[in-house]
Scaffold this motif. Structure first.
Motif, PDB file in Angstrom:
ATOM      1  N   ASN A  38       5.105 -14.148   1.084  1.00 40.08           N
ATOM      2  CA  ASN A  38       4.864 -13.938  -0.345  1.00 40.08           C
ATOM      3  C   ASN A  38       4.900 -12.458  -0.710  1.00 40.08           C
ATOM      4  OD1 ASN A  38       4.534 -16.679  -0.590  1.00 40.08           O
ATOM      5  ND2 ASN A  38       2.375 -16.606  -1.102  1.00 40.08           N
ATOM      6  N   ILE A  39       4.258 -11.645   0.089  1.00 43.11           N
ATOM      7  CA  ILE A  39       4.142 -10.225  -0.239  1.00 43.11           C
ATOM      8  C   ILE A  39       5.464  -9.494  -0.029  1.00 43.11           C
ATOM      9  CG2 ILE A  39       3.005  -8.064   0.453  1.00 43.11           C
ATOM     10  CD1 ILE A  39       0.474  -9.867   0.970  1.00 43.11           C
ATOM     11  N   THR A  40       6.200  -9.841   1.010  1.00 45.59           N
ATOM     12  CA  THR A  40       7.426  -9.099   1.316  1.00 45.59           C
ATOM     13  C   THR A  40       8.685  -9.693   0.702  1.00 45.59           C
ATOM     14  OG1 THR A  40       7.742 -10.279   3.412  1.00 45.59           O
ATOM     15  CG2 THR A  40       6.481  -8.227   3.478  1.00 45.59           C
ATOM     16  N   ASN A  41       8.676 -10.984   0.367  1.00 44.00           N
ATOM     17  CA  ASN A  41       9.895 -11.618  -0.135  1.00 44.00           C
ATOM     18  C   ASN A  41       9.736 -12.275  -1.501  1.00 44.00           C
ATOM     19  OD1 ASN A  41      11.501 -11.127   2.228  1.00 44.00           O
ATOM     20  ND2 ASN A  41      10.306 -12.702   3.241  1.00 44.00           N
ATOM     21  N   LYS A  42       8.817 -13.207  -1.579  1.00 43.61           N
ATOM     22  CA  LYS A  42       8.683 -14.013  -2.797  1.00 43.61           C
ATOM     23  C   LYS A  42       8.354 -13.153  -4.012  1.00 43.61           C
ATOM     24  CE  LYS A  42       6.424 -18.197  -4.490  1.00 43.61           C
ATOM     25  NZ  LYS A  42       5.461 -19.253  -4.175  1.00 43.61           N
ATOM     26  N   LYS A  81       4.982  -2.805  -4.216  1.00 41.19           N
ATOM     27  CA  LYS A  81       5.374  -1.534  -3.604  1.00 41.19           C
ATOM     28  C   LYS A  81       4.595  -1.340  -2.308  1.00 41.19           C
ATOM     29  CE  LYS A  81       6.050   0.383  -8.132  1.00 41.19           C
ATOM     30  NZ  LYS A  81       5.148   0.735  -9.204  1.00 41.19           N
ATOM     31  N   LYS A  82       5.174  -0.578  -1.399  1.00 37.74           N
ATOM     32  CA  LYS A  82       4.517  -0.304  -0.113  1.00 37.74           C
ATOM     33  C   LYS A  82       3.213   0.468  -0.315  1.00 37.74           C
ATOM     34  CE  LYS A  82       8.106  -1.657   2.507  1.00 37.74           C
ATOM     35  NZ  LYS A  82       8.290  -2.238   3.765  1.00 37.74           N
ATOM     36  N   SER A  83       3.049   1.103  -1.468  1.00 35.38           N
ATOM     37  CA  SER A  83       1.830   1.871  -1.739  1.00 35.38           C
ATOM     38  C   SER A  83       0.776   1.068  -2.509  1.00 35.38           C
ATOM     39  CB  SER A  83       2.179   3.132  -2.530  1.00 35.38           C
ATOM     40  OG  SER A  83       2.795   2.783  -3.763  1.00 35.38           O
ATOM     41  N   ALA A 103      -2.921  -8.354   7.743  1.00 28.42           N
ATOM     42  CA  ALA A 103      -3.021  -6.924   7.426  1.00 28.42           C
ATOM     43  C   ALA A 103      -2.267  -6.089   8.455  1.00 28.42           C
ATOM     44  CB  ALA A 103      -4.487  -6.511   7.357  1.00 28.42           C
ATOM     45  N   SER A 104      -2.407  -6.418   9.719  1.00 26.36           N
ATOM     46  CA  SER A 104      -1.703  -5.684  10.778  1.00 26.36           C
ATOM     47  C   SER A 104      -0.195  -5.823  10.642  1.00 26.36           C
ATOM     48  CB  SER A 104      -2.138  -6.178  12.158  1.00 26.36           C
ATOM     49  OG  SER A 104      -3.483  -5.868  12.383  1.00 26.36           O
ATOM     50  N   GLN A 105       0.263  -7.035  10.359  1.00 28.40           N
ATOM     51  CA  GLN A 105       1.707  -7.250  10.212  1.00 28.40           C
ATOM     52  C   GLN A 105       2.256  -6.521   8.984  1.00 28.40           C
ATOM     53  OE1 GLN A 105       3.290 -11.208  10.741  1.00 28.40           O
ATOM     54  NE2 GLN A 105       1.729 -11.710  12.251  1.00 28.40           N
ATOM     55  N   LEU A 106       1.498  -6.504   7.903  1.00 28.61           N
ATOM     56  CA  LEU A 106       1.940  -5.776   6.705  1.00 28.61           C
ATOM     57  C   LEU A 106       1.996  -4.271   6.965  1.00 28.61           C
ATOM     58  CD1 LEU A 106       0.055  -7.829   3.995  1.00 28.61           C
ATOM     59  CD2 LEU A 106       2.549  -7.649   4.260  1.00 28.61           C
ATOM     60  N   ALA A 107       1.041  -3.761   7.735  1.00 25.49           N
ATOM     61  CA  ALA A 107       1.058  -2.337   8.083  1.00 25.49           C
ATOM     62  C   ALA A 107       2.305  -2.011   8.899  1.00 25.49           C
ATOM     63  CB  ALA A 107      -0.205  -1.960   8.849  1.00 25.49           C
ATOM     64  N   ASN A 127      -1.748   0.542   2.101  1.00 29.66           N
ATOM     65  CA  ASN A 127      -3.112   0.373   1.585  1.00 29.66           C
ATOM     66  C   ASN A 127      -3.554  -1.075   1.682  1.00 29.66           C
ATOM     67  OD1 ASN A 127      -3.516   3.124   0.614  1.00 29.66           O
ATOM     68  ND2 ASN A 127      -1.895   2.638  -0.841  1.00 29.66           N
ATOM     69  N   ILE A 128      -3.841  -1.509   2.898  1.00 24.85           N
ATOM     70  CA  ILE A 128      -4.198  -2.903   3.141  1.00 24.85           C
ATOM     71  C   ILE A 128      -5.663  -2.976   3.563  1.00 24.85           C
ATOM     72  CG2 ILE A 128      -3.592  -4.992   4.398  1.00 24.85           C
ATOM     73  CD1 ILE A 128      -1.058  -2.944   5.136  1.00 24.85           C
ATOM     74  N   TYR A 129      -6.390  -3.875   2.905  1.00 22.56           N
ATOM     75  CA  TYR A 129      -7.815  -4.055   3.172  1.00 22.56           C
ATOM     76  C   TYR A 129      -8.083  -5.535   3.433  1.00 22.56           C
ATOM     77  CZ  TYR A 129      -8.209   0.569   1.104  1.00 22.56           C
ATOM     78  OH  TYR A 129      -8.075   1.907   0.830  1.00 22.56           O
TER      79      TYR A 129
END
Length: 139
Positions: free
Chosen positions: A74-78, A83-85, A102-106, A112-114
């Motif tokens: 969802n976050i990277t495609n859909k 933005k990466k920021s 969170a680790s995979q998104l980093a 800025n992943i929490y």
């Protein structure tokens, strides 16, 4: 020799600056991050999330994917306009899924992943009687 040292220094700086997810352990601190966030995902099952979730969080309808895989998709495609920021906030049932997502998104370059340590039930417990979950889902 000077070029080699400069190149190694540059590589060291790039590796050292790699984004790392941030683990939040208090509801007060988590609420401050939520207020600034652009992306908010609850990685529990769709049914659990629909029964009650933090207001403003999206429930993930997993389908055939795991909650982690669906969140990453969802976050990277859909919803590729993220933005990466952008500040991304995740919560799951028991920390593990949110931490993994969170680790995979980093690793994909998001900076800025929490995520909330302890999961949704711990968040609700810390909020106490002040917490009113949002029910249903507008996913």
């Amino acid at each position: 020799m000077k070029k080699i040292i400069i190149t190694l220094l540059f590589i060291f700086i790039l590796v050292g600056c790699k984004a790392q997810p941030h683990e939040i352990s208090t509801a007060i601190e988590f609420d401050k991050i939520i207020a600034k966030s652009v992306v908010r995902y609850d990685l529990r099952t769709y049914e659990e999330c629909s029964d009650g979730h933090i207001p403003g969080f999206l429930c993930i309808d997993n389908g055939d994917l795991s909650p982690v895989e669906q969140a990453i998709y969802n976050i990277t495609n859909k919803y590729s306009n993220y933005k990466k920021s952008d500040i991304i906030v995740l919560i799951s049932k028991n920390t593990i899924d949110a931490q993994e997502a969170a680790s995979q998104l980093a690793k994909k370059g998001f900076k800025n992943i929490y995520y909330f340590r302890g999961g949704y039930d711990e968040y609700v417990n810390q909020k106490g009687d002040d917490f009113e979950p949002e029910v249903g889902c507008d996913c």
